[in-house]
Design an enzyme around this catalytic site. Structure first.
Site, PDB file in Angstrom:
ATOM      1  N   ARG A 212      50.270   1.213  35.363  1.00 28.24           N
ATOM      2  CA  ARG A 212      49.013   0.588  35.784  1.00 28.24           C
ATOM      3  C   ARG A 212      49.291  -0.518  36.794  1.00 28.24           C
ATOM      4  NH1 ARG A 212      46.351  -1.256  30.576  1.00 28.24           N
ATOM      5  NH2 ARG A 212      44.879  -2.103  32.086  1.00 28.24           N
TER       6      ARG A 212
ATOM      7  N   TYR B 214      47.375  -9.954  24.506  1.00 27.24           N
ATOM      8  CA  TYR B 214      45.969 -10.374  24.558  1.00 27.24           C
ATOM      9  C   TYR B 214      45.532 -10.919  23.209  1.00 27.24           C
ATOM     10  CZ  TYR B 214      40.984  -9.832  25.764  1.00 27.24           C
ATOM     11  OH  TYR B 214      39.659 -10.046  26.040  1.00 27.24           O
TER      12      TYR B 214
ATOM     13  N   GLY C 176      14.971   9.672  61.377  1.00 28.87           N
ATOM     14  CA  GLY C 176      15.832  10.550  62.163  1.00 28.87           C
ATOM     15  C   GLY C 176      17.082   9.842  62.661  1.00 28.87           C
TER      16      GLY C 176
ATOM     17  N   GLU D 295      18.460  21.798  68.034  1.00 32.53           N
ATOM     18  CA  GLU D 295      18.485  21.861  66.571  1.00 32.53           C
ATOM     19  C   GLU D 295      18.139  23.274  66.119  1.00 32.53           C
ATOM     20  OE1 GLU D 295      19.505  19.214  64.394  1.00 32.53           O
ATOM     21  OE2 GLU D 295      20.253  18.891  66.414  1.00 32.53           O
TER      22      GLU D 295
ATOM     23  N   LEU E  11      26.349   5.865  60.403  1.00 33.47           N
ATOM     24  CA  LEU E  11      25.057   6.166  59.775  1.00 33.47           C
ATOM     25  C   LEU E  11      25.245   6.444  58.280  1.00 33.47           C
ATOM     26  CD1 LEU E  11      23.088   8.304  62.376  1.00 33.47           C
ATOM     27  CD2 LEU E  11      23.523   5.841  62.284  1.00 33.47           C
TER      28      LEU E  11
ATOM     29  N   ARG F 133      20.758  15.067  46.694  1.00 28.86           N
ATOM     30  CA  ARG F 133      21.412  16.259  46.162  1.00 28.86           C
ATOM     31  C   ARG F 133      22.703  15.948  45.397  1.00 28.86           C
ATOM     32  NH1 ARG F 133      22.503  20.584  50.223  1.00 28.86           N
ATOM     33  NH2 ARG F 133      21.828  19.240  51.918  1.00 28.86           N
TER      34      ARG F 133
ATOM     35  N   ASN G  77      26.968  16.614  50.853  1.00 27.21           N
ATOM     36  CA  ASN G  77      25.600  16.429  50.377  1.00 27.21           C
ATOM     37  C   ASN G  77      25.465  16.663  48.883  1.00 27.21           C
ATOM     38  OD1 ASN G  77      24.176  15.980  52.980  1.00 27.21           O
ATOM     39  ND2 ASN G  77      25.105  17.965  53.405  1.00 27.21           N
TER      40      ASN G  77
ATOM     41  N   LYS H 158      25.256   8.213  47.584  1.00 26.62           N
ATOM     42  CA  LYS H 158      26.195   9.245  48.053  1.00 26.62           C
ATOM     43  C   LYS H 158      27.454   8.669  48.694  1.00 26.62           C
ATOM     44  CE  LYS H 158      25.097  11.856  51.735  1.00 26.62           C
ATOM     45  NZ  LYS H 158      24.517  13.021  52.443  1.00 26.62           N
TER      46      LYS H 158
HETATM   47  C1  UD1 Z   1      22.366  16.447  62.363  1.00 28.07           C
HETATM   48  C2  UD1 Z   1      22.275  16.762  63.850  1.00 28.07           C
HETATM   49  C3  UD1 Z   1      22.782  18.187  64.082  1.00 28.07           C
HETATM   50  C4  UD1 Z   1      24.199  18.313  63.598  1.00 28.07           C
HETATM   51  C5  UD1 Z   1      24.296  17.891  62.128  1.00 28.07           C
HETATM   52  C6  UD1 Z   1      25.739  17.801  61.723  1.00 28.07           C
HETATM   53  C7  UD1 Z   1      20.364  15.498  64.684  1.00 28.07           C
HETATM   54  C8  UD1 Z   1      18.944  15.547  65.079  1.00 28.07           C
HETATM   55  N1  UD1 Z   1      20.905  16.648  64.270  1.00 28.07           N
HETATM   56  O1  UD1 Z   1      21.489  17.304  61.724  1.00 28.07           O
HETATM   57  O2  UD1 Z   1      22.736  18.513  65.459  1.00 28.07           O
HETATM   58  O3  UD1 Z   1      24.660  19.639  63.727  1.00 28.07           O
HETATM   59  O4  UD1 Z   1      23.715  16.574  61.930  1.00 28.07           O
HETATM   60  O5  UD1 Z   1      25.825  17.571  60.349  1.00 28.07           O
HETATM   61  O6  UD1 Z   1      20.998  14.455  64.790  1.00 28.07           O
HETATM   62  N2  UD1 Z   1      20.659   9.755  58.855  1.00 28.07           N
HETATM   63  C9  UD1 Z   1      20.248   8.444  58.826  1.00 28.07           C
HETATM   64  N3  UD1 Z   1      18.925   8.154  59.071  1.00 28.07           N
HETATM   65  C10 UD1 Z   1      18.028   9.106  59.341  1.00 28.07           C
HETATM   66  C11 UD1 Z   1      18.446  10.452  59.371  1.00 28.07           C
HETATM   67  C12 UD1 Z   1      19.773  10.730  59.133  1.00 28.07           C
HETATM   68  O7  UD1 Z   1      21.050   7.547  58.567  1.00 28.07           O
HETATM   69  O8  UD1 Z   1      16.870   8.762  59.553  1.00 28.07           O
HETATM   70  C13 UD1 Z   1      22.053  10.078  58.589  1.00 28.07           C
HETATM   71  C14 UD1 Z   1      22.200  10.861  57.306  1.00 28.07           C
HETATM   72  O9  UD1 Z   1      22.539   9.990  56.247  1.00 28.07           O
HETATM   73  C15 UD1 Z   1      23.347  11.786  57.602  1.00 28.07           C
HETATM   74  C16 UD1 Z   1      23.305  11.961  59.116  1.00 28.07           C
HETATM   75  O10 UD1 Z   1      22.518  10.917  59.617  1.00 28.07           O
HETATM   76  O11 UD1 Z   1      24.581  11.172  57.291  1.00 28.07           O
HETATM   77  C17 UD1 Z   1      22.787  13.306  59.541  1.00 28.07           C
HETATM   78  O12 UD1 Z   1      21.467  13.440  59.090  1.00 28.07           O
HETATM   79  P1  UD1 Z   1      20.900  14.829  58.634  1.00 28.07           P
HETATM   80  O13 UD1 Z   1      19.497  14.626  58.236  1.00 28.07           O
HETATM   81  O14 UD1 Z   1      21.814  15.486  57.686  1.00 28.07           O
HETATM   82  O15 UD1 Z   1      20.905  15.616  60.024  1.00 28.07           O
HETATM   83  P2  UD1 Z   1      21.000  17.173  60.193  1.00 28.07           P
HETATM   84  O16 UD1 Z   1      19.632  17.715  60.124  1.00 28.07           O
HETATM   85  O17 UD1 Z   1      22.025  17.725  59.325  1.00 28.07           O
HETATM   86 MG    MG Z   2      23.053  17.167  57.566  1.00 34.44          MG
END
Ligand code: UD1
Ligand code: MG
Length: 458
Positions: free
Chosen positions: A326, A380, A89, A165, A17, A24, A237, A31
Site C-alpha cells: 500500500r 492504530y 451543442g 453530421e 469539453l 448512459r 458513453n 462520466k
Molecule cells: C460530435 C461531432 C461529430 C463527431 C463526433 C465525434 C459536432 C456537431 N459533431 O458529434 O462530427 O464525429 O462528435 O465523437 O460537433 N458537448 C458539450 N456541450 C454540448 C454538446 C456536447 O460539452 O452542448 C461535449 C460532450 O460532452 C461530448 C462532446 O462534446 O464530450 C461531443 O458531443 P456529442 O453530443 O457526443 O457530439 P456528437 O453528436 O457525437
Molecule cells: Mg458523441
C-alpha cells in the site's frame, strides 16, 4: 540554439469539453470522473493538454455536474473552468470558453474529456498542419463503422471542405468512411470569429462546432484534415465503452512494458495504472495489479496475485505471491515480502524479510531483519497512528504484536507470541508470555479416565 521554426510557434491553449450529461453511464459519478488506468478521464485530458505545452487550459463543464467543475478547479484554478448552461451543442460549448481565454492570442485546440485515449501525440500533428499553412486543422480517422460520426468531405487537393453530421448527410456523404474526431485546432481569434457565425438551423437544433470548417472555406481559408488511428478517438458513453477503452489502453501499455524488457509470461492478466513504472529486467508474474504510484526496479520480481499501490520495489526484491503493498511501502534491495503480507507506509531495508501473513504499517524495518509469520504492527489506537521501528538484523518471532510506538533494537529478538509494548534494547531478547507449565503424564491419565467413562456407558 533554439530552432527558429519552433520558437515562432504560436502559444497553445486547450479547451476541454466536458459538459455532456453522461446519462448512459447510469452512475451517480459524472462520466468524466470515471477512471481509466486508475485516473479520472478528465485528468487524462488535462494531462494531455499539459503535455502539449498548453499555456491556458479551459474545462467546459455543465451546470448539472458541479463535481466536474470542482475537480477541474482544484487542479487548474477557478479561472480555468467555464460553465455551459444550458448545453446547446459543441460550438456553443467552445464559445462558453471564450471569456476564460480573454487576452489569449495563440492557437486553441478543442479536445474532449470523454475521449481518454486521445493523447498528446495524437493531437500534436494538428499544430504541424497549422505550421504548414492551414488556418484550421481537424483530426479525423478512417472509421470501421462510420455510424453517427460527422463525415469529412475532402476537396480534390486533399484539403477539408466541410464536415457533415450524419443526420444531415446525403446517402453519398454517408458512404464516406473518413470521420470527424471532434478535435480541431485554430487561432483563438479566428475560431471565435467563426463560432460567432454558427447558427443552430440543423437537424439537432444545436450550434455545431463542425460548421466552422465550411465557414472558413467560405472566407477563403485553408483547412487541413489530419488523420489518426480510430482507437485514439474512442469516445466513452457507457460502462461498456469505458471498459473497452481500458482494455485498449492496457493492451498498449503491456506491449510497451514487454518492449522495454519487462518479463511478463501472461501479460493479459497484468493491470497497469497510468503512471506505473516497471523497469526492463523486472519480472511480473500473472495476475498482478498495479494501482497508482508504483515503481518497480530492474531485477525485482513481483510474483502472482499481488496488488501494489504507491509503492517502490528495489532490485532483487521479491514481492508475493499474494502480497499487498500500500502507499508508502518501500521494499529495499533484495528484501522479501511473502504471501498474505500487507505493507503500508513502511520502509523495508535491504535484505529484510517478511515472508508470511503479516501486517506492517507505519514504520521502518532495518536491513536483514526478519519478521516472522503472523507479526502485526499495531499502529492504530483508534485515534492516531504510531510508528514501529525494527533495527537491523533483528528477529521478530512469529505472532509478535508490536504495539506502537515501539522500537526493537538492532539484532534484538522477540519471543513468539509476545505482545511488545516497550522498547527492546539492541541485542536483547524480549519475551512476553507466561512461563510454560508441564505436568508429566497428565495427558495419559486424562485419556485413560475418559476411556473408562465411555466403557461404562456401553
Ligand atoms: C460530435 C461531432 C461529430 C463527431 C463526433 C465525434 C459536432 C456537431 N459533431 O458529434 O462530427 O464525429 O462528435 O465523437 O460537433 N458537448 C458539450 N456541450 C454540448 C454538446 C456536447 O460539452 O452542448 C461535449 C460532450 O460532452 C461530448 C462532446 O462534446 O464530450 C461531443 O458531443 P456529442 O453530443 O457526443 O457530439 P456528437 O453528436 O457525437
Ligand atoms: Mg458523441
Amino acid at each position: 540554439m533554439a530552432d527558429p521554426a519552433v520558437a515562432a510557434d504560436p502559444a497553445r491553449a486547450v479547451v476541454i469539453l466536458a459538459a455532456g450529461q453522461g446519462t448512459r453511464m447510469r452512475s451517480p459519478t459524472p462520466k468524466v470522473l470515471h477512471r481509466l488506468a486508475g485516473r479520472a478521464m478528465l485528468d487524462l485530458a488535462i494531462d494531455a493538454a499539459q503535455t502539449l505545452g498548453a499555456e491556458r487550459i479551459v474545462v467546459v463543464a455543465g451546470a448539472h455536474s458541479p463535481e466536474v467543475a470542482a475537480h477541474a478547479a482544484s487542479r487548474l484554478g477557478e479561472h480555468a473552468v467555464a460553465i455551459q448552461d444550458p448545453p446547446l451543442g459543441t460550438g456553443h460549448a467552445v464559445r462558453a470558453a471564450q471569456p476564460a481565454l480573454a487576452g489569449f492570442t495563440g492557437d486553441v485546440v478543442v479536445t474532449y474529456a470523454d475521449t481518454p485515449l486521445l493523447d498528446a501525440a495524437a493531437v500534436e500533428p494538428l499544430f504541424a498542419a497549422r505550421r504548414a499553412g492551414a488556418a484550421l486543422a481537424v483530426l479525423g480517422f478512417e472509421a470501421v463503422d462510420p455510424g453517427a460520426y460527422g463525415r469529412l468531405v475532402l476537396e480534390a487537393d486533399g484539403g477539408l471542405n466541410r464536415i457533415v453530421e450524419a443526420k444531415e448527410a446525403s446517402a453519398e456523404e454517408l458512404a464516406i468512411r473518413l470521420c470527424n474526431s471532434g478535435v480541431i485546432a485554430a487561432p483563438a481569434k479566428l475560431l471565435f470569429e467563426l463560432l460567432a457565425e454558427v447558427t443552430n438551423t440543423n437537424a439537432k437544433g444545436e450550434y455545431y462546432l463542425t460548421d466552422v470548417v465550411a465557414l472558413a472555406r467560405g472566407w477563403g481559408l485553408q483547412v487541413a484534415a489530419v488523420l489518426t488511428d480510430e482507437v485514439r478517438t474512442l469516445g466513452v458513453n457507457s460502462q461498456a465503452e469505458l471498459a473497452a477503452a481500458e482494455a485498449q489502453w492496457q493492451d498498449g501499455r503491456r506491449r510497451e512494458a514487454l518492449a522495454a524488457g519487462v518479463a511478463m509470461p501472461a501479460p493479459d492478466t497484468v493491470i497497469f495504472a497510468h503512471d506505473t513504472v516497471v523497469e526492463g529486467g523486472a519480472l511480473v508474474e500473472p495476475h498482478v495489479m498495479f494501482a497508482a504510484g508504483v515503481t518497480v526496479r530492474s531485477g525485482a520480481v513481483i510474483r502472482a496475485f499481488s496488488h501494489l499501490e504507491g509503492a517502490e520495489v528495489q532490485a532483487e526484491a521479491i514481492v508475493g505471491p499474494y502480497a499487498r503493498l500500500r502507499p508508502g511501502a518501500h521494499i529495499g534491495r533484495g528484501a522479501h515480502v511473502g504471501n498474505f503480507v500487507e505493507v503500508k507506509n513502511v520502509t523495508l531495508g535491504p535484505g529484510a524479510k517478511a515472508n508470511h501473513l503479516a501486517y506492517l504499517g507505519d514504520g521502518e524495518v532495518g536491513a536483514r531483519a526478519n519478521i516472522g509469520a503472523g507479526v502485526i504492527f499495531c499502529n492504530y489506537d483508534g485515534f492516531d497512528k504510531h510508528r514501529t521501528t525494527v533495527g537491523e538484523g533483528a528477529f521478530v518471532g512469529s505472532d509478535t504484536a508490536l504495539v506502537a510506538p515501539v522500537r526493537i533494537g538492532a539484532r534484538a529478538m522477540t519471543g513468539s507470541g509476545s505482545v511488545i509494548t516497550r522498547d527492546v534494547a539492541d541485542d536483547a531478547l524480549a519475551l512476553e508470555r507466561s512461563p510454560q507449565v508441564e505436568k508429566p503424564g497428565w495427558a495419559a491419565r486424562f485419556r485413560a479416565r475418559k476411556l473408562v467413562g465411555r466403557a461404562k456407558l456401553k
